[in-house]
Design a protein around this motif. Sequence first.
Motif, PDB file in Angstrom:
ATOM      1  N   ALA A 120      28.990 -24.587 -37.601  1.00 57.13           N
ATOM      2  CA  ALA A 120      28.807 -23.124 -37.659  1.00 57.13           C
ATOM      3  C   ALA A 120      29.497 -22.484 -36.455  1.00 57.13           C
ATOM      4  CB  ALA A 120      27.317 -22.797 -37.658  1.00 57.13           C
ATOM      5  N   GLN A 121      30.163 -21.356 -36.703  1.00 60.00           N
ATOM      6  CA  GLN A 121      30.910 -20.702 -35.618  1.00 60.00           C
ATOM      7  C   GLN A 121      29.962 -20.094 -34.580  1.00 60.00           C
ATOM      8  OE1 GLN A 121      31.494 -20.451 -38.845  1.00 60.00           O
ATOM      9  NE2 GLN A 121      33.675 -20.694 -39.234  1.00 60.00           N
ATOM     10  N   VAL A 122      28.820 -19.612 -35.045  1.00 61.51           N
ATOM     11  CA  VAL A 122      27.841 -19.031 -34.114  1.00 61.51           C
ATOM     12  C   VAL A 122      26.518 -19.770 -34.298  1.00 61.51           C
ATOM     13  CG1 VAL A 122      26.571 -16.940 -33.461  1.00 61.51           C
ATOM     14  CG2 VAL A 122      28.942 -16.744 -34.247  1.00 61.51           C
ATOM     15  N   LYS A 123      25.956 -20.235 -33.183  1.00 56.66           N
ATOM     16  CA  LYS A 123      24.654 -20.908 -33.235  1.00 56.66           C
ATOM     17  C   LYS A 123      23.708 -20.232 -32.248  1.00 56.66           C
ATOM     18  CE  LYS A 123      26.524 -25.454 -34.271  1.00 56.66           C
ATOM     19  NZ  LYS A 123      26.545 -26.865 -33.864  1.00 56.66           N
ATOM     20  N   ILE A 124      22.536 -19.887 -32.749  1.00 54.49           N
ATOM     21  CA  ILE A 124      21.548 -19.207 -31.913  1.00 54.49           C
ATOM     22  C   ILE A 124      20.258 -20.029 -31.931  1.00 54.49           C
ATOM     23  CG2 ILE A 124      20.171 -17.080 -31.651  1.00 54.49           C
ATOM     24  CD1 ILE A 124      23.213 -16.540 -31.394  1.00 54.49           C
ATOM     25  N   TYR A 125      19.639 -20.188 -30.765  1.00 50.48           N
ATOM     26  CA  TYR A 125      18.289 -20.759 -30.713  1.00 50.48           C
ATOM     27  C   TYR A 125      17.379 -19.618 -30.271  1.00 50.48           C
ATOM     28  CZ  TYR A 125      14.487 -24.037 -30.004  1.00 50.48           C
ATOM     29  OH  TYR A 125      13.295 -24.705 -30.102  1.00 50.48           O
ATOM     30  N   LEU A 126      16.597 -19.142 -31.239  1.00 51.19           N
ATOM     31  CA  LEU A 126      15.754 -17.964 -30.985  1.00 51.19           C
ATOM     32  C   LEU A 126      14.315 -18.395 -30.732  1.00 51.19           C
ATOM     33  CD1 LEU A 126      15.590 -14.834 -30.996  1.00 51.19           C
ATOM     34  CD2 LEU A 126      15.072 -14.976 -33.438  1.00 51.19           C
ATOM     35  N   THR A 127      13.804 -18.002 -29.584  1.00 50.96           N
ATOM     36  CA  THR A 127      12.425 -18.373 -29.289  1.00 50.96           C
ATOM     37  C   THR A 127      11.681 -17.198 -28.657  1.00 50.96           C
ATOM     38  OG1 THR A 127      11.035 -20.086 -28.293  1.00 50.96           O
ATOM     39  CG2 THR A 127      12.955 -19.393 -27.016  1.00 50.96           C
ATOM     40  N   ALA A 128      10.386 -17.391 -28.426  1.00 47.68           N
ATOM     41  CA  ALA A 128       9.543 -16.425 -27.719  1.00 47.68           C
ATOM     42  C   ALA A 128       8.305 -17.217 -27.305  1.00 47.68           C
ATOM     43  CB  ALA A 128       9.155 -15.267 -28.632  1.00 47.68           C
ATOM     44  N   SER A 129       7.558 -16.709 -26.338  1.00 50.46           N
ATOM     45  CA  SER A 129       6.366 -17.447 -25.896  1.00 50.46           C
ATOM     46  C   SER A 129       5.384 -17.573 -27.066  1.00 50.46           C
ATOM     47  CB  SER A 129       5.696 -16.694 -24.745  1.00 50.46           C
ATOM     48  OG  SER A 129       5.163 -15.485 -25.231  1.00 50.46           O
ATOM     49  N   SER A 130       4.553 -18.611 -27.034  1.00 52.72           N
ATOM     50  CA  SER A 130       3.606 -18.796 -28.144  1.00 52.72           C
ATOM     51  C   SER A 130       2.611 -17.635 -28.193  1.00 52.72           C
ATOM     52  CB  SER A 130       2.882 -20.131 -28.029  1.00 52.72           C
ATOM     53  OG  SER A 130       2.187 -20.214 -26.818  1.00 52.72           O
ATOM     54  N   ARG A 158       4.397 -14.801 -29.972  1.00 55.24           N
ATOM     55  CA  ARG A 158       4.565 -15.110 -31.396  1.00 55.24           C
ATOM     56  C   ARG A 158       3.238 -14.959 -32.129  1.00 55.24           C
ATOM     57  NH1 ARG A 158       6.447 -20.514 -31.964  1.00 55.24           N
ATOM     58  NH2 ARG A 158       6.259 -20.982 -29.768  1.00 55.24           N
ATOM     59  N   ALA A 159       2.153 -15.402 -31.473  1.00 52.32           N
ATOM     60  CA  ALA A 159       0.829 -15.282 -32.087  1.00 52.32           C
ATOM     61  C   ALA A 159       0.454 -13.798 -32.226  1.00 52.32           C
ATOM     62  CB  ALA A 159      -0.201 -16.014 -31.247  1.00 52.32           C
ATOM     63  N   LYS A 160       0.791 -13.017 -31.215  1.00 52.48           N
ATOM     64  CA  LYS A 160       0.463 -11.583 -31.243  1.00 52.48           C
ATOM     65  C   LYS A 160       1.185 -10.904 -32.412  1.00 52.48           C
ATOM     66  CE  LYS A 160       1.151  -7.594 -28.341  1.00 52.48           C
ATOM     67  NZ  LYS A 160       2.527  -7.359 -27.989  1.00 52.48           N
ATOM     68  N   ARG A 161       2.447 -11.216 -32.600  1.00 55.96           N
ATOM     69  CA  ARG A 161       3.225 -10.611 -33.695  1.00 55.96           C
ATOM     70  C   ARG A 161       2.632 -10.986 -35.054  1.00 55.96           C
ATOM     71  NH1 ARG A 161       9.196 -12.351 -31.587  1.00 55.96           N
ATOM     72  NH2 ARG A 161       9.268 -11.094 -29.705  1.00 55.96           N
ATOM     73  N   SER A 221      10.895 -12.649 -26.305  1.00 55.77           N
ATOM     74  CA  SER A 221       9.545 -12.214 -25.876  1.00 55.77           C
ATOM     75  C   SER A 221       9.520 -10.747 -25.454  1.00 55.77           C
ATOM     76  CB  SER A 221       9.046 -13.063 -24.708  1.00 55.77           C
ATOM     77  OG  SER A 221       8.982 -14.403 -25.076  1.00 55.77           O
ATOM     78  N   HIS A 222      10.581 -10.320 -24.764  1.00 54.96           N
ATOM     79  CA  HIS A 222      10.587  -8.933 -24.278  1.00 54.96           C
ATOM     80  C   HIS A 222      11.744  -8.146 -24.872  1.00 54.96           C
ATOM     81  CE1 HIS A 222       7.476 -10.278 -21.619  1.00 54.96           C
ATOM     82  NE2 HIS A 222       8.268 -11.262 -21.210  1.00 54.96           N
ATOM     83  N   MET A 223      12.124  -8.490 -26.086  1.00 59.28           N
ATOM     84  CA  MET A 223      13.235  -7.774 -26.730  1.00 59.28           C
ATOM     85  C   MET A 223      12.777  -7.162 -28.052  1.00 59.28           C
ATOM     86  SD  MET A 223      16.238 -10.617 -26.232  1.00 59.28           S
ATOM     87  CE  MET A 223      17.697  -9.724 -26.780  1.00 59.28           C
ATOM     88  N   THR A 224      13.418  -6.061 -28.453  1.00 63.52           N
ATOM     89  CA  THR A 224      13.124  -5.491 -29.773  1.00 63.52           C
ATOM     90  C   THR A 224      13.987  -6.234 -30.798  1.00 63.52           C
ATOM     91  OG1 THR A 224      14.900  -3.873 -29.637  1.00 63.52           O
ATOM     92  CG2 THR A 224      12.754  -3.193 -28.766  1.00 63.52           C
ATOM     93  N   ILE A 225      13.656  -6.023 -32.070  1.00 65.03           N
ATOM     94  CA  ILE A 225      14.435  -6.659 -33.141  1.00 65.03           C
ATOM     95  C   ILE A 225      15.895  -6.220 -33.039  1.00 65.03           C
ATOM     96  CG2 ILE A 225      14.760  -6.706 -35.660  1.00 65.03           C
ATOM     97  CD1 ILE A 225      11.619  -6.260 -35.772  1.00 65.03           C
ATOM     98  N   GLU A 226      16.096  -4.912 -32.820  1.00 65.34           N
ATOM     99  CA  GLU A 226      17.474  -4.373 -32.755  1.00 65.34           C
ATOM    100  C   GLU A 226      18.255  -5.025 -31.618  1.00 65.34           C
ATOM    101  OE1 GLU A 226      14.716  -2.398 -32.981  1.00 65.34           O
ATOM    102  OE2 GLU A 226      15.046  -2.096 -35.134  1.00 65.34           O
ATOM    103  N   GLU A 227      17.580  -5.227 -30.491  1.00 65.33           N
ATOM    104  CA  GLU A 227      18.275  -5.845 -29.350  1.00 65.33           C
ATOM    105  C   GLU A 227      18.718  -7.271 -29.678  1.00 65.33           C
ATOM    106  OE1 GLU A 227      16.264  -3.453 -25.577  1.00 65.33           O
ATOM    107  OE2 GLU A 227      15.265  -5.238 -26.355  1.00 65.33           O
ATOM    108  N   VAL A 228      17.854  -7.992 -30.376  1.00 67.93           N
ATOM    109  CA  VAL A 228      18.207  -9.379 -30.737  1.00 67.93           C
ATOM    110  C   VAL A 228      19.360  -9.380 -31.743  1.00 67.93           C
ATOM    111  CG1 VAL A 228      17.371 -11.551 -31.689  1.00 67.93           C
ATOM    112  CG2 VAL A 228      15.834 -10.158 -30.310  1.00 67.93           C
TER     113      VAL A 228
END
Length: 219
Positions: free
Chosen positions: A136-146, A149-152, A200-207
């Motif tokens: 894949a030309q672009v690979k992203i590993y997207l994470t956030a603190s547990s 993630r639980a809060k969302r 963890s501290h980003m909005t959807i749009e920012e990601v």
Amino acid sequence: MNIAIDGPAGAGKSTVAKGVAKKLGFIYVDTGAMFRAMALYFLRNHLDVTKKEVLEQEVKNIEVTLKFEQGEQQVLLNGENVGGLIRTEEVGNTASIIAVNQAIRSRLLEIQQKIARENNVVMDGRDIGTCVLPNAQVKIYLTASSKERAKRRYEELLKKGVDCDINDIEEDIIKRDQADMNREIAPLRQAEDAVLIDSSHMTIEEVVDAIIEQYDQKK
Ligand code: DC
């Protein structure tokens, strides 16, 4: 052109991947939904998913297909659209259990690679950058603190009117991550050439914008 997004449960992969696909006019492929559709088959038939023989025997009777309607992925289990039935915790946890099995993974891998060969895709899952689309030309590993993630997930469930406990959700998330990261075949891990994004501290749009930026550099 293929964009691979991997990461733990509840990191926002599907929301973000959908946003990226929409902006670029790519197809969004949710591989978790394929494992979930298979899991639903085992649950419905009251089969023991901890038994290798059962998984290997039954996989022959399961046909998971993807259809795309107005860019939206529809997942079919033996011809039945099961999109509305696979979003429960029970199905997610069962998907994680059957996902350790080679026969199950091989079956889905073929379908995933074919779609990516024939289309521009944004594909999300656990092993996309490492196993499914290693080129894949672009690979992203997207994470956030547990905790985040639980809060969302908790807020999402509250909106749906489901009564739940945030600590139970976090515990469940941690357990599923452990299982997905420590299995022998295609474990969840960041590919060497993947870009790490902690949302963890980003909005959807920012990601979404951060991923588009990566794409712009590679195209
Ligand atoms: O992303 P999700 O919650 O819908 O995925 C459900 C489970 O399916 C996940 O816990 C592990 C498995 N899975 C996998 O092993 N490989 C993938 N590419 C996608 C999902």
